[in-house]
Motif scaffolding. Structure first.
Motif, PDB file in Angstrom:
ATOM      1  N   ASP A  39       0.812  -1.227   0.000  1.00  0.00           N
ATOM      2  CA  ASP A  39       0.000   0.000   0.000  1.00  0.00           C
ATOM      3  C   ASP A  39       0.836   1.263   0.000  1.00  0.00           C
ATOM      4  N   ALA A  40       2.096   1.152   0.407  1.00  0.00           N
ATOM      5  CA  ALA A  40       2.972   2.326   0.434  1.00  0.00           C
ATOM      6  C   ALA A  40       3.543   2.646  -0.947  1.00  0.00           C
ATOM      7  N   GLN A  41       3.233   1.806  -1.924  1.00  0.00           N
ATOM      8  CA  GLN A  41       3.769   1.955  -3.270  1.00  0.00           C
ATOM      9  C   GLN A  41       3.189   3.180  -3.960  1.00  0.00           C
ATOM     10  N   PRO A  42       4.027   4.151  -4.262  1.00  0.00           N
ATOM     11  CA  PRO A  42       3.515   5.292  -5.032  1.00  0.00           C
ATOM     12  C   PRO A  42       3.352   4.886  -6.501  1.00  0.00           C
ATOM     13  N   PRO A  43       2.604   5.661  -7.255  1.00  0.00           N
ATOM     14  CA  PRO A  43       2.455   5.363  -8.683  1.00  0.00           C
ATOM     15  C   PRO A  43       3.809   5.385  -9.386  1.00  0.00           C
ATOM     16  N   ILE A  44       3.911   4.602 -10.420  1.00  0.00           N
ATOM     17  CA  ILE A  44       5.140   4.529 -11.208  1.00  0.00           C
ATOM     18  C   ILE A  44       4.835   5.033 -12.607  1.00  0.00           C
ATOM     19  N   LEU A  45       5.691   5.886 -13.109  1.00  0.00           N
ATOM     20  CA  LEU A  45       5.558   6.412 -14.459  1.00  0.00           C
ATOM     21  C   LEU A  45       6.769   5.954 -15.258  1.00  0.00           C
ATOM     22  N   ILE A  46       6.513   5.245 -16.333  1.00  0.00           N
ATOM     23  CA  ILE A  46       7.591   4.839 -17.229  1.00  0.00           C
ATOM     24  C   ILE A  46       7.501   5.730 -18.455  1.00  0.00           C
ATOM     25  N   ARG A  47       8.554   6.513 -18.667  1.00  0.00           N
ATOM     26  CA  ARG A  47       8.603   7.428 -19.813  1.00  0.00           C
ATOM     27  C   ARG A  47       9.713   6.979 -20.737  1.00  0.00           C
ATOM     28  N   ALA A  48       9.435   7.041 -22.005  1.00  0.00           N
ATOM     29  CA  ALA A  48      10.447   6.739 -23.006  1.00  0.00           C
ATOM     30  C   ALA A  48       9.883   7.125 -24.367  1.00  0.00           C
ATOM     31  N   LYS A  49      10.756   7.179 -25.340  1.00  0.00           N
ATOM     32  CA  LYS A  49      10.335   7.510 -26.699  1.00  0.00           C
ATOM     33  C   LYS A  49       9.473   6.385 -27.267  1.00  0.00           C
ATOM     34  N   ALA A  50       8.733   6.730 -28.307  1.00  0.00           N
ATOM     35  CA  ALA A  50       7.897   5.739 -28.987  1.00  0.00           C
ATOM     36  C   ALA A  50       8.768   4.592 -29.502  1.00  0.00           C
ATOM     37  N   GLY A  51       8.238   3.388 -29.375  1.00  0.00           N
ATOM     38  CA  GLY A  51       8.937   2.219 -29.911  1.00  0.00           C
ATOM     39  C   GLY A  51      10.013   1.644 -29.005  1.00  0.00           C
ATOM     40  N   THR A  52      10.083   2.093 -27.752  1.00  0.00           N
ATOM     41  CA  THR A  52      11.133   1.596 -26.863  1.00  0.00           C
ATOM     42  C   THR A  52      10.688   0.450 -25.971  1.00  0.00           C
ATOM     43  N   GLY A  53       9.415   0.060 -26.026  1.00  0.00           N
ATOM     44  CA  GLY A  53       8.961  -1.105 -25.278  1.00  0.00           C
ATOM     45  C   GLY A  53       8.096  -0.826 -24.067  1.00  0.00           C
ATOM     46  N   LYS A  54       7.468   0.334 -23.995  1.00  0.00           N
ATOM     47  CA  LYS A  54       6.617   0.634 -22.846  1.00  0.00           C
ATOM     48  C   LYS A  54       5.402  -0.291 -22.796  1.00  0.00           C
ATOM     49  N   THR A  55       4.750  -0.497 -23.921  1.00  0.00           N
ATOM     50  CA  THR A  55       3.587  -1.388 -23.952  1.00  0.00           C
ATOM     51  C   THR A  55       4.014  -2.816 -23.655  1.00  0.00           C
ATOM     52  N   TRP A  56       5.104  -3.254 -24.227  1.00  0.00           N
ATOM     53  CA  TRP A  56       5.617  -4.599 -23.947  1.00  0.00           C
ATOM     54  C   TRP A  56       5.907  -4.733 -22.452  1.00  0.00           C
ATOM     55  N   SER A  57       6.512  -3.706 -21.855  1.00  0.00           N
ATOM     56  CA  SER A  57       6.829  -3.734 -20.429  1.00  0.00           C
ATOM     57  C   SER A  57       5.562  -3.824 -19.585  1.00  0.00           C
ATOM     58  N   ALA A  58       4.531  -3.067 -19.963  1.00  0.00           N
ATOM     59  CA  ALA A  58       3.262  -3.114 -19.241  1.00  0.00           C
ATOM     60  C   ALA A  58       2.659  -4.515 -19.320  1.00  0.00           C
ATOM     61  N   ARG A  59       2.691  -5.103 -20.507  1.00  0.00           N
ATOM     62  CA  ARG A  59       2.171  -6.468 -20.678  1.00  0.00           C
ATOM     63  C   ARG A  59       2.976  -7.474 -19.858  1.00  0.00           C
ATOM     64  N   GLN A  60       4.288  -7.309 -19.835  1.00  0.00           N
ATOM     65  CA  GLN A  60       5.146  -8.216 -19.068  1.00  0.00           C
ATOM     66  C   GLN A  60       4.889  -8.073 -17.568  1.00  0.00           C
ATOM     67  N   LEU A  61       4.662  -6.866 -17.098  1.00  0.00           N
ATOM     68  CA  LEU A  61       4.368  -6.647 -15.685  1.00  0.00           C
ATOM     69  C   LEU A  61       3.099  -7.395 -15.289  1.00  0.00           C
ATOM     70  N   VAL A  62       2.063  -7.273 -16.100  1.00  0.00           N
ATOM     71  CA  VAL A  62       0.804  -7.965 -15.841  1.00  0.00           C
ATOM     72  C   VAL A  62       1.012  -9.476 -15.907  1.00  0.00           C
ATOM     73  N   ARG A  63       1.742  -9.942 -16.896  1.00  0.00           N
ATOM     74  CA  ARG A  63       2.005 -11.376 -17.039  1.00  0.00           C
ATOM     75  C   ARG A  63       2.764 -11.925 -15.839  1.00  0.00           C
ATOM     76  N   HIS A  64       3.830 -11.229 -15.433  1.00  0.00           N
ATOM     77  CA  HIS A  64       4.636 -11.712 -14.311  1.00  0.00           C
ATOM     78  C   HIS A  64       3.841 -11.728 -13.010  1.00  0.00           C
ATOM     79  N   LEU A  65       2.971 -10.754 -12.820  1.00  0.00           N
ATOM     80  CA  LEU A  65       2.138 -10.771 -11.619  1.00  0.00           C
ATOM     81  C   LEU A  65       1.154 -11.939 -11.684  1.00  0.00           C
ATOM     82  N   SER A  66       0.636 -12.225 -12.861  1.00  0.00           N
ATOM     83  CA  SER A  66      -0.335 -13.312 -13.027  1.00  0.00           C
ATOM     84  C   SER A  66       0.252 -14.677 -12.695  1.00  0.00           C
ATOM     85  N   VAL A  67       1.533 -14.856 -12.937  1.00  0.00           N
ATOM     86  CA  VAL A  67       2.169 -16.157 -12.692  1.00  0.00           C
ATOM     87  C   VAL A  67       3.140 -16.121 -11.514  1.00  0.00           C
ATOM     88  N   HIS A  68       3.134 -15.049 -10.746  1.00  0.00           N
ATOM     89  CA  HIS A  68       4.062 -14.868  -9.638  1.00  0.00           C
ATOM     90  C   HIS A  68       3.861 -15.976  -8.594  1.00  0.00           C
TER      91      HIS A  68
END
Length: 171
Positions: A39-68
């Motif tokens: 609960d102490a976790q503040p929001p996280i903002l991932i910034r980067a240029k287009a095409g650097t993998g932000k969407t892939w990273s978001a998908r991987q975060l969800v996937r890793h939590l799903s199988v954690h």
């Protein structure tokens, strides 16, 4: 994947970089930090240029939590449930709902939580999933991952205000 562009806003100074997060090597390590802070976790903002993998990273975060392993060994009630929201789809949902109700999007957002609205709209054909997600949101066990805030066109400011005024304010 490196986190040179990973910024973690705190509640006082939005945009402050946190050294523990800047040293993260991959998404699994980021997830461990998120789960550790709870609960102490503040929001996280991932910034980067287009095409650097932000969407892939978001998908991987969800996937890793799903199988954690640690999460899957917990009682279902205590698990953190991931919810990936693609902002372009959310904007489309908002506009359709506003049109259906004959209201402005801003009026709908003024009366409803954006996350609850999204869950109710996106999972209306799957009431059991909808109920689990709404309950997890209420119990603060929902890891909300927003992807594409910058792609929300004319609604991006409303989305940003929602994030800062509702999600951060409510923790």
């Amino acid at each position: 994947w490196r986190t040179k562009e990973l910024l973690v806003p705190d509640y006082i100074r939005i945009g402050q970089s946190r050294p523990g997060y800047n040293a993260v090597e991959d998404i699994k390590e980021l997830l461990e930090l998120i789960l550790k802070e709870g609960d102490a976790q503040p929001p996280i903002l991932i910034r980067a240029k287009a095409g650097t993998g932000k969407t892939w990273s978001a998908r991987q975060l969800v996937r890793h939590l799903s199988v954690h392993e640690g999460q899957n060994s917990m009682h279902a009630y205590d698990r953190t449930i991931p919810l990936l929201i693609f902002v372009q789809g959310l904007v489309r949902e908002l506009r359709l709902e506003a049109h259906a109700q004959g209201e402005a999007v801003s009026d709908i957002l003024a009366t409803q939580s954006l996350v609850k609205l999204h869950i109710n709209l996106a999972y209306r054909d799957h009431p059991e999933w909808r109920d689990v997600l709404l309950e997890a949101f209420q119990r603060r066990r929902l890891l909300i991952v927003l992807d594409g805030v910058d792609e929300a066109a004319d609604l991006s400011q409303m989305i940003e205000l929602f994030v800062f005024d509702q999600l951060i304010e409510e923790g």
